[in-house]
Each structure stands twice: as structure tokens, then as C-alpha cells.
Enzyme design. Sequence first.
Site, mmCIF file in Angstrom:
data_model
loop_
_atom_site.group_PDB
_atom_site.id
_atom_site.type_symbol
_atom_site.label_atom_id
_atom_site.label_comp_id
_atom_site.label_asym_id
_atom_site.label_seq_id
_atom_site.Cartn_x
_atom_site.Cartn_y
_atom_site.Cartn_z
ATOM 1 N N LEU A 37 0.834 -1.210 0.000
ATOM 2 C CA LEU A 37 0.000 0.000 0.000
ATOM 3 C C LEU A 37 0.868 1.259 0.000
ATOM 4 C CD1 LEU A 37 -2.930 -0.991 2.385
ATOM 5 C CD2 LEU A 37 -2.770 -1.259 -0.092
ATOM 6 N N THR A 127 7.526 -4.837 -18.593
ATOM 7 C CA THR A 127 7.116 -3.754 -19.485
ATOM 8 C C THR A 127 7.927 -3.746 -20.788
ATOM 9 O OG1 THR A 127 7.245 -1.338 -19.688
ATOM 10 C CG2 THR A 127 8.685 -2.313 -18.069
ATOM 11 N N ASP A 128 7.364 -3.156 -21.821
ATOM 12 C CA ASP A 128 8.104 -2.992 -23.090
ATOM 13 C C ASP A 128 9.217 -1.947 -22.944
ATOM 14 O OD1 ASP A 128 6.513 -0.681 -22.945
ATOM 15 O OD2 ASP A 128 5.570 -0.958 -24.912
ATOM 16 N N GLU A 129 9.182 -1.154 -21.844
ATOM 17 C CA GLU A 129 10.155 -0.057 -21.708
ATOM 18 C C GLU A 129 11.585 -0.567 -21.523
ATOM 19 O OE1 GLU A 129 8.762 3.313 -19.415
ATOM 20 O OE2 GLU A 129 6.688 2.735 -19.753
ATOM 21 N N TYR A 153 13.245 3.825 -14.011
ATOM 22 C CA TYR A 153 12.144 2.845 -13.968
ATOM 23 C C TYR A 153 12.456 1.659 -14.872
ATOM 24 C CZ TYR A 153 7.762 0.589 -15.365
ATOM 25 O OH TYR A 153 6.796 -0.349 -15.675
ATOM 26 N N LYS A 157 13.273 -2.322 -13.964
ATOM 27 C CA LYS A 157 12.462 -3.444 -14.466
ATOM 28 C C LYS A 157 13.340 -4.394 -15.284
ATOM 29 C CE LYS A 157 8.566 -4.135 -14.175
ATOM 30 N NZ LYS A 157 7.732 -4.835 -13.164
HETATM 31 P P1 NAD Z 1 0.737 0.597 -9.943
HETATM 32 O O1 NAD Z 1 1.767 1.596 -9.624
HETATM 33 O O2 NAD Z 1 -0.654 1.033 -10.237
HETATM 34 O O3 NAD Z 1 0.626 -0.473 -8.731
HETATM 35 C C1 NAD Z 1 1.741 -0.988 -8.085
HETATM 36 C C2 NAD Z 1 1.277 -1.729 -6.836
HETATM 37 O O4 NAD Z 1 2.441 -2.299 -6.208
HETATM 38 C C3 NAD Z 1 0.618 -0.814 -5.796
HETATM 39 O O5 NAD Z 1 -0.529 -1.438 -5.261
HETATM 40 C C4 NAD Z 1 1.688 -0.646 -4.722
HETATM 41 O O6 NAD Z 1 1.163 -0.447 -3.413
HETATM 42 C C5 NAD Z 1 2.415 -1.980 -4.824
HETATM 43 N N1 NAD Z 1 3.800 -1.882 -4.343
HETATM 44 C C6 NAD Z 1 4.731 -0.949 -4.689
HETATM 45 N N2 NAD Z 1 5.871 -1.148 -4.008
HETATM 46 C C7 NAD Z 1 5.671 -2.266 -3.242
HETATM 47 C C8 NAD Z 1 6.483 -2.986 -2.323
HETATM 48 N N3 NAD Z 1 7.743 -2.592 -2.042
HETATM 49 N N4 NAD Z 1 5.966 -4.096 -1.746
HETATM 50 C C9 NAD Z 1 4.697 -4.496 -2.013
HETATM 51 N N5 NAD Z 1 3.876 -3.833 -2.841
HETATM 52 C C10 NAD Z 1 4.355 -2.726 -3.467
HETATM 53 O O7 NAD Z 1 1.338 -0.260 -11.134
HETATM 54 P P2 NAD Z 1 0.607 -0.923 -12.389
HETATM 55 O O8 NAD Z 1 0.468 0.099 -13.443
HETATM 56 O O9 NAD Z 1 -0.579 -1.687 -11.920
HETATM 57 O O10 NAD Z 1 1.741 -1.931 -12.861
HETATM 58 C C11 NAD Z 1 1.796 -3.254 -12.324
HETATM 59 C C12 NAD Z 1 2.971 -3.983 -12.948
HETATM 60 O O11 NAD Z 1 2.815 -4.034 -14.362
HETATM 61 C C13 NAD Z 1 4.324 -3.302 -12.693
HETATM 62 O O12 NAD Z 1 5.270 -4.314 -12.444
HETATM 63 C C14 NAD Z 1 4.619 -2.576 -13.992
HETATM 64 O O13 NAD Z 1 6.006 -2.474 -14.208
HETATM 65 C C15 NAD Z 1 3.967 -3.505 -14.994
HETATM 66 N N6 NAD Z 1 3.498 -2.852 -16.249
HETATM 67 C C16 NAD Z 1 2.672 -1.764 -16.179
HETATM 68 C C17 NAD Z 1 2.202 -1.188 -17.353
HETATM 69 C C18 NAD Z 1 1.250 -0.023 -17.330
HETATM 70 O O14 NAD Z 1 0.933 0.523 -18.392
HETATM 71 N N7 NAD Z 1 0.736 0.401 -16.182
HETATM 72 C C19 NAD Z 1 2.598 -1.715 -18.583
HETATM 73 C C20 NAD Z 1 3.445 -2.838 -18.607
HETATM 74 C C21 NAD Z 1 3.884 -3.399 -17.422
HETATM 75 P P1 TYD Z 2 2.805 7.647 -18.766
HETATM 76 O O1 TYD Z 2 1.332 7.446 -18.648
HETATM 77 O O2 TYD Z 2 3.546 8.256 -17.624
HETATM 78 O O3 TYD Z 2 3.434 6.233 -19.185
HETATM 79 P P2 TYD Z 2 4.947 5.857 -19.673
HETATM 80 O O4 TYD Z 2 5.823 7.020 -19.486
HETATM 81 O O5 TYD Z 2 5.307 4.732 -18.778
HETATM 82 O O6 TYD Z 2 4.799 5.456 -21.111
HETATM 83 O O7 TYD Z 2 3.094 8.561 -20.041
HETATM 84 C C1 TYD Z 2 2.655 8.167 -21.329
HETATM 85 C C2 TYD Z 2 3.161 9.208 -22.300
HETATM 86 O O8 TYD Z 2 2.489 10.441 -22.043
HETATM 87 C C3 TYD Z 2 4.640 9.501 -22.173
HETATM 88 O O9 TYD Z 2 5.171 9.735 -23.471
HETATM 89 C C4 TYD Z 2 4.703 10.789 -21.344
HETATM 90 C C5 TYD Z 2 3.413 11.501 -21.742
HETATM 91 N N1 TYD Z 2 2.765 12.341 -20.702
HETATM 92 C C6 TYD Z 2 2.373 13.655 -21.007
HETATM 93 O O10 TYD Z 2 2.547 14.140 -22.131
HETATM 94 N N2 TYD Z 2 1.763 14.377 -20.026
HETATM 95 C C7 TYD Z 2 1.556 13.886 -18.771
HETATM 96 O O11 TYD Z 2 1.034 14.617 -17.888
HETATM 97 C C8 TYD Z 2 1.959 12.541 -18.479
HETATM 98 C C9 TYD Z 2 1.733 11.939 -17.104
HETATM 99 C C10 TYD Z 2 2.549 11.792 -19.487
#
Ligand code: NAD
Ligand code: TYD
Length: 339
Positions: A37, A127-129, A153, A157
Site C-alpha cells: 500500500l 514492461t516494453d520499456e 524505472y 524493471k
Molecule cells: P501501480 O503503480 O498502479 O501499482 C503498483 C502496486 O504495487 C501498488 O498497489 C503498490 O502499493 C504496490 N507496491 C509498490 N511497491 C511495493 C512494495 N515494495 N511491496 C509491495 N507492494 C508494493 O502499477 P501498475 O500500473 O498496476 O503496474 C503493475 C505492474 O505491471 C508493474 O510491475 C509494472 O512495471 C507492470 N506494467 C505496467 C504497465 C502499465 O501501463 N501500467 C505496462 C506494462 C507493465
Molecule cells: P505515462 O502514462 O507516464 O506512461 P509511460 O511514461 O510509462 O509510457 O506517459 C505516457 C506518455 O504520455 C509519455 O510519453 C509521457 C506523456 N505524458 C504527457 O505528455 N503528459 C503527462 O502529464 C503525463 C503523465 C505523461
Amino acid sequence: MGKKLLVTGGAGFIGSNFIHYWIEKYPQDLIVNLDALTYAGNLENLKSIENPPNYKFVKADISDKEKINEIISSEKPDAIIHYAAESHVDRSILGPENFVRTNVLGTFNLLEAARQNGNIRFHHVSTDEVFGSLGPNDAPFNETTPYDPRSPYSASKASSDHLVRAYFHTFGLPITISNCANNYGPYHFPEKLIPLFVTNLIEGKKIPLYGDGMNVRDWLYVQDHCEAIDLILQKGKIGETYCVGGNCEKTNKEIAYKILELMNEGEEMIEFVADRKGHDLRYSIDSSKIQRELGWTPKTSFEEGMKKTIQWYKENEDWWKKIKSGEYQNYYEKNYKDR
Ligand code: NAD
Ligand code: TYD
């Protein structure tokens, strides 16, 4: 009872969508949601399913090695699905340390606990990043693309992906990895592009576009990501990586204009702001391996996904307003502490 799944980060965006998805599809299974959390964790995401016998929440930090080993040895899950991470690139630029602690050390602790408690099946959500940044005409990333992370980040990852693979090759831990494109949908924390823009417009605020708005991301509706992980868990080959994308490349400007169109707002609501440091230009994913081998395909079109997402944020103002005000952080104290 069916299987027991330990989901890390289940109070976050994708993890909570996955828990909803799983409980509805496999009600005989038991889900243990392990989450620290942090600011990104919100148990209100799981309010509708918090009491049934097939769901349990455990508050723990994956960087706490002893506690993680204790939980995993007492829960003895059949599988660990690892979502927990620090996930926001902008925060990793302001303060990278938490990213190393959670994403690298936390993943290591989970791998060690999985290995020491009977080689537990481990799926790592990545992630693809990790593949870096593409030029406008480069071919999309696939499973053989060399790693080239460029933000704290993505570097953290990438490190975790390497550790997960090392535990397969060295210790025979039964792992799989998915590298997914940008997700969007319900319960997305309003610091990320799409939920920030939608909620700002509902509040009558401008939407901040970084740089010239020409950076490209590949977008996938979160439910489709959950289905991909389900398939990998059921049919994925141990030791393998699967790239998961939406076949939906958009510039940030296109995303902004689509949101403005669907919310009947004008382009005067866009505010161009300073660019992100080291801003990756383009991500694109070739998902042909998971399509060919596991029969996965994204089901939600961008138009449909964006309409559903905007509708969800309109219907759930209470959810995101509590986040924007900080009130959501009291939910655990009020509802869970004495359980
Ligand atoms: P998020 O930031 O919404 O959620 C992360 C969760 O992990 C939160 O509930 C947080 O409390 C918990 N957390 C963070 N640090 C912790 C710790 N030390 N111990 C236990 N719990 C912890 O993230 P998300 O967007 O749901 O992403 C989830 C996963 O998917 C991540 O590993 C992210 O790298 C990966 N991912 C996300 C996206 C995206 O577009 N959001 C895309 C590809 C991969
Ligand atoms: P984000 O949602 O932070 O995802 P990620 O950086 O992991 O791809 O951002 C998506 C794209 O949008 C990224 O190119 C950064 C841009 N962005 C803005 O232009 N304005 C914003 O306020 C935010 C949060 C992101």
C-alpha cells in the site's frame, strides 16, 4: 478449493483488475493479495470483493526479505503473479532509490522465497520499456530485442527481468515473463497520461502535454492484458518470455485529441509543458509469438476501450477524487487494521 495464487501489487492498477478478472472467472481459486500500500496501492479498487472466502489481503513490503519468506512459506501458494513495482517514470526521475529497492531487491526477495519454498511457479509482469526507445521507422520490439533501458524505472524493471531469467537457468525456477505495452482502463492512478487527462477535463482543468506531444506509445486495454497473463499461466512454456501489445500506436497528441473529442472539449484545453528528461520517443510491440503460440489477441478496440474508460471515470468520481485529495490513504486504517 482450486489453486492458491499469491498476487503481489494487487491493490494497484493492473493487479486489482487482474484480481477482479480472476475471481469472476475462477471462483474456486483462492487469491492472496500481497501489497505494501504505497501511494499507488488502493484497497478501494477491491471493495466489491473484499469479504469472500476466496480472497485475502496481506500488507507487506517485498523489500522485507524475512517477512516475504515467512508469508510465502506459510501461505504455500501454487503460483506467484508478480505485479508489485514502482511504476511511474516521472517519479523514477525525481527519486530513483525506491525503484531499485522495490523492483530489483523486492523481485529478488520473491524469487528467493519461491525457490526456498518448493520452486513455486512464478510469473513476472514486466514492461516494453526495458527495450529502450524506437525511431519512427524501426521495427517493433519482440522477444529477441536486446535490452536498452533508459530511465531509472525501465532500468530497474530490466534488472528484475534478468534476475527472473537467471533463476530459471540457474535454479530451474518455473518462471514466465510478459513484457507489455502501456495499459489503460478502470482503476488507473490519475498521475498517468490517460486518467490524468480525463479527470482534469472533468474538473475543468487543462491537460499537460510533454514536449511536442509526438512521443508514441502502444496502448492496450487492461482486460486484454489480464487475459494474456491468464493464458501464459495456463499454457505458457516455462522459461519463456511473451511480448504483449495492443497493435495500437498513438502519439500523445492523438491520445489528447481523442479524449477531447469523446469529452466534447476543445483544443484550447491542451497545455504544452516542459518535456520529460530522457523522454523515450516510441514504443511498439510485436505480439506475434503470444498470438501464434497461445492464441491470444486483444479484443478491445482503442475506440471502445477509450469510451469505456472515460465512462468509468465519469461514474467513479468518488474513487479518483479521494485519490487526488489523498483521502484514499485512510482506507486501510479504517477498514482493515483490526481484522
Ligand atoms: P501501480 O503503480 O498502479 O501499482 C503498483 C502496486 O504495487 C501498488 O498497489 C503498490 O502499493 C504496490 N507496491 C509498490 N511497491 C511495493 C512494495 N515494495 N511491496 C509491495 N507492494 C508494493 O502499477 P501498475 O500500473 O498496476 O503496474 C503493475 C505492474 O505491471 C508493474 O510491475 C509494472 O512495471 C507492470 N506494467 C505496467 C504497465 C502499465 O501501463 N501500467 C505496462 C506494462 C507493465
Ligand atoms: P505515462 O502514462 O507516464 O506512461 P509511460 O511514461 O510509462 O509510457 O506517459 C505516457 C506518455 O504520455 C509519455 O510519453 C509521457 C506523456 N505524458 C504527457 O505528455 N503528459 C503527462 O502529464 C503525463 C503523465 C505523461
